[in-house]
Structure formats: C-alpha cells, structure tokens
Design a protein around this motif. Structure first.
Motif, short mmCIF file in Angstrom:
data_model
loop_
_atom_site.label_atom_id
_atom_site.label_comp_id
_atom_site.label_asym_id
_atom_site.label_seq_id
_atom_site.Cartn_x
_atom_site.Cartn_y
_atom_site.Cartn_z
N ASN A 6 0.82 -1.21 0.00
CA ASN A 6 0.00 0.00 0.00
C ASN A 6 0.86 1.26 0.00
O ASN A 6 0.54 2.25 -0.66
N ARG A 7 1.96 1.20 0.77
CA ARG A 7 2.87 2.35 0.79
C ARG A 7 3.51 2.58 -0.57
O ARG A 7 3.63 3.71 -1.05
N GLN A 8 3.94 1.49 -1.21
CA GLN A 8 4.54 1.59 -2.53
C GLN A 8 3.54 2.13 -3.55
O GLN A 8 3.86 2.98 -4.39
N SER A 9 2.30 1.62 -3.44
CA SER A 9 1.25 2.10 -4.34
C SER A 9 0.99 3.58 -4.12
O SER A 9 0.83 4.34 -5.07
N GLY A 10 0.95 4.00 -2.85
CA GLY A 10 0.73 5.40 -2.54
C GLY A 10 1.85 6.28 -3.05
O GLY A 10 1.62 7.39 -3.55
N PHE A 11 3.10 5.78 -2.95
CA PHE A 11 4.24 6.54 -3.44
C PHE A 11 4.17 6.70 -4.95
O PHE A 11 4.39 7.79 -5.49
N ARG A 12 3.85 5.60 -5.65
CA ARG A 12 3.75 5.68 -7.11
C ARG A 12 2.63 6.62 -7.54
O ARG A 12 2.79 7.39 -8.50
N LEU A 13 1.49 6.56 -6.84
CA LEU A 13 0.37 7.44 -7.18
C LEU A 13 0.75 8.90 -6.93
O LEU A 13 0.42 9.78 -7.72
N GLY A 14 1.48 9.15 -5.83
CA GLY A 14 1.91 10.51 -5.54
C GLY A 14 2.84 11.06 -6.61
O GLY A 14 2.72 12.22 -7.03
N ARG A 15 3.77 10.24 -7.06
CA ARG A 15 4.69 10.67 -8.12
C ARG A 15 3.93 10.88 -9.43
O ARG A 15 4.20 11.84 -10.18
N PHE A 16 2.97 10.00 -9.70
CA PHE A 16 2.13 10.12 -10.89
C PHE A 16 1.35 11.44 -10.85
O PHE A 16 1.26 12.15 -11.85
N GLU A 17 0.78 11.76 -9.68
CA GLU A 17 0.04 13.01 -9.51
C GLU A 17 0.92 14.21 -9.81
O GLU A 17 0.52 15.16 -10.48
N LEU A 18 2.15 14.19 -9.31
CA LEU A 18 3.07 15.31 -9.48
C LEU A 18 3.42 15.51 -10.95
O LEU A 18 3.35 16.63 -11.47
N VAL A 19 3.75 14.41 -11.63
CA VAL A 19 4.16 14.51 -13.03
C VAL A 19 3.00 14.94 -13.92
O VAL A 19 3.12 15.87 -14.74
N THR A 20 1.85 14.27 -13.78
CA THR A 20 0.71 14.61 -14.64
C THR A 20 0.16 16.00 -14.32
O THR A 20 -0.29 16.71 -15.22
N GLY A 21 0.23 16.40 -13.05
CA GLY A 21 -0.20 17.75 -12.69
C GLY A 21 0.65 18.81 -13.36
O GLY A 21 0.13 19.83 -13.85
N ALA A 22 1.95 18.56 -13.42
CA ALA A 22 2.85 19.51 -14.08
C ALA A 22 2.57 19.57 -15.58
O ALA A 22 2.56 20.65 -16.19
N VAL A 23 2.31 18.41 -16.18
CA VAL A 23 2.00 18.36 -17.62
C VAL A 23 0.74 19.16 -17.91
O VAL A 23 0.69 19.93 -18.88
N VAL A 24 -0.29 18.98 -17.08
CA VAL A 24 -1.55 19.70 -17.30
C VAL A 24 -1.36 21.21 -17.14
O VAL A 24 -1.86 22.00 -17.94
N ALA A 25 -0.63 21.62 -16.11
CA ALA A 25 -0.41 23.05 -15.88
C ALA A 25 0.33 23.69 -17.05
O ALA A 25 -0.05 24.77 -17.54
N ILE A 26 1.39 23.04 -17.50
CA ILE A 26 2.17 23.57 -18.63
C ILE A 26 1.33 23.57 -19.90
O ILE A 26 1.32 24.54 -20.67
N GLY A 27 0.59 22.47 -20.12
CA GLY A 27 -0.25 22.38 -21.31
C GLY A 27 -1.34 23.43 -21.33
O GLY A 27 -1.60 24.05 -22.38
#
Length: 283
Positions: A6-27
């Motif tokens: 669960n911790r690993q899944s949460g870490f991956r989701l958090g990193r995913f949120e950060l990367v995709t959030g940056a892509v959306v903001a820039i886009g």
C-alpha cells in the motif's frame, strides 16, 4: 507485507500526480497563450468581462464537483482496484494497460453523456448555459452551470464503477479530459493540414467550433470530448464548415446580457426560449 504494498502504491500514485499535474499546468498555459497569439475566430464580445464570467462559473462548477462527484468516484475507484471489480479488471492486461483501456471507455461513455445533454430536455436546460456563450475559447471549457455538474455526478459514478477504473486510471482520465476540453474549446488556429491529421485521433478546435455553431444541424455533430473516433464511429463527425461562416451560440440567445453571471445562473430555473428559434429582436 500488504502495508508495504500500500505504501509503494501510494508513493507511485503521488509521483504520478506530481508529473501529470505539471504536464496539465504547462499544457493549459501553452493553450491559453497560443490561442491569443494565433486566433482561429474573430472575437465578438468585450473582454475581459466574458472571460471573467466564465472563470467565475468554472470556479462554482469546480466546487460542485468537489462536493457531489469527488466523494463518489474516489471511493468507487479504490473499491474497483481492491476488490478487482469492473470491466477492465477482467482484461488480461498489465495495470497500465487497464488504465489506458479505462481511459478509452471513460471517454466513450462521456460521448454518450454529451449526446444525452442535448437530447434530454431537463439536461439541455442545464447544458444550454454552456452553449449560449457568444464566443468560443479556452474559458468556455469552464463555463458550465454548477447544477449541471451535480446532475452528472451519478453518471460519472456509474462510469467508474462499471468500467472498474483504478485511482490512477481515474486521475489519468480526469487530467486528460481537462486538457482536452481546454484544447478543443480554444480559439487556437492550427495549420489546417495539421488539424485535419490530428482530427483522426483527437477532438480539435475546428471540430468543436462546428459543435458550438448556432445552426442546429452543425451543433448535432462532433460530440466527442477527447478522442474523435467516437464521432467517426457513429457518423457524427464533421469538418466541412469554414470557421468564418460559424456564428457561435444559439439563435434564441444573441443578446450579450443573456450570458452574464446572473442570467446564466438563473437560466435553468426560468422559462426558456426554444434555443433554435431566433429571438425577435436578434435575427
């Protein structure tokens, strides 16, 4: 061991949120800057008043989504992942493949919802608020009545539950959807050849300009919000109308006063004109 997963899944989701959030903001920033530098259609309304109205309505809609939709879809996505429920959970694919399949199914079922918002009178009363905008740009992508968002929440919950979207798949679709509606509502002039090629896959500004036309037969086309092949599949694709020949909006509401914040918010609750019959004082 389950706690570690669960911790690993949460870490991956958090990193995913950060990367995709940056892509959306820039886009999103790139789309807004580009549409002002390379406009597709001539603006007809005073700015920034129209854009400020659309931003205010977008803020109210965002609050409605947080209150009505988010508490439904988030838990449903977690249940789908934890209990292995939903259509994509049955596919013999890796998790990322299920997320992609889920995104495609979310996009298609949103196409169906969009058609319903035009065909079902109660839904059209709400969706009309979006279509009365007399210009079309990225701010129009935010111009929805807050009650429209509330009414759509059960459909969204049904989409997530039936499809079996994971939390990561849900965030992927939400961010893809937001960026795509900014793009196809934008007033961005792309080279026509490039746009025609893009339109084989994605919903483009010229496509959606036709959908926002004041001619009903043109509005009843290009229902797709993300991928354009749903329109091709259902025979509702059009890219045969010159943008200079399009009047954005609906015939019954040509007065800019009708698009102000007060009248827009009260529109679903007042007696409405037939959208496709021209108002006597605005032929």
């Amino acid at each position: 061991m389950r706690l570690d997963r669960n911790r690993q899944s949460g870490f991956r989701l958090g990193r995913f949120e950060l990367v995709t959030g940056a892509v959306v903001a820039i886009g999103a920033l790139a789309i807004v800057v580009a549409e002002h530098r390379r406009p597709l259609r001539r603006r007809t309304q005073a700015e920034p008043n129209r854009e400020l109205v659309n931003l205010a309505m977008g803020a109210a809609s965002a609050l409605a989504i947080m209150a009505a939709e988010t508490p439904l879809v988030g838990p449903l996505a977690r249940i789908a992942e934890e209990r292995d429920r939903g259509l994509v959970r049955r596919l013999p694919l890796p998790e990322w493949g299920r997320d992609v399949a889920g995104l495609l199914l979310m996009d298609y079922t949103f196409y169906l919802w969009h058609v319903l918002t035009h065909k079902v009178s109660l839904l059209w009363r709400l969706h009309l608020v979006h279509h009365v905008d007399l210009d079309l740009d990225a701010s129009t992508a935010l111009r929805f009545h807050a009650l429209d968002m509330v009414v759509s929440a059960p459909w969204r919950a049904g989409q997530v539950a039936l499809i079996g979207l994971s939390p990561r798949g849900l965030r992927l679709w939400q961010r893809f959807f937001f960026l795509s509606i900014l793009f196809h509502h934008s007033n961005l002039r792309l080279p026509e050849g490039l746009e025609r090629r893009l339109a084989w896959v994605l919903t483009t500004p010229r496509m959606h300009g036709i959908h926002h036309s004041a001619a009903k037969d043109e509005t009843e086309s290009n229902w797709s919000s993300g991928f354009s092949f749903w329109d091709r599949l259902h025979g509702t694709f059009r890219l045969d109308v010159d943008q200079d020949d399009i009047a954005i909006g609906v015939p019954a509401y040509r007065d800019p006063a009708d698009t102000g914040i007060g009248r827009s918010l009260s529109m679903p609750f007042r007696s409405q004109r037939d959208a496709w019959t021209p108002a006597p004082d605005h032929p």
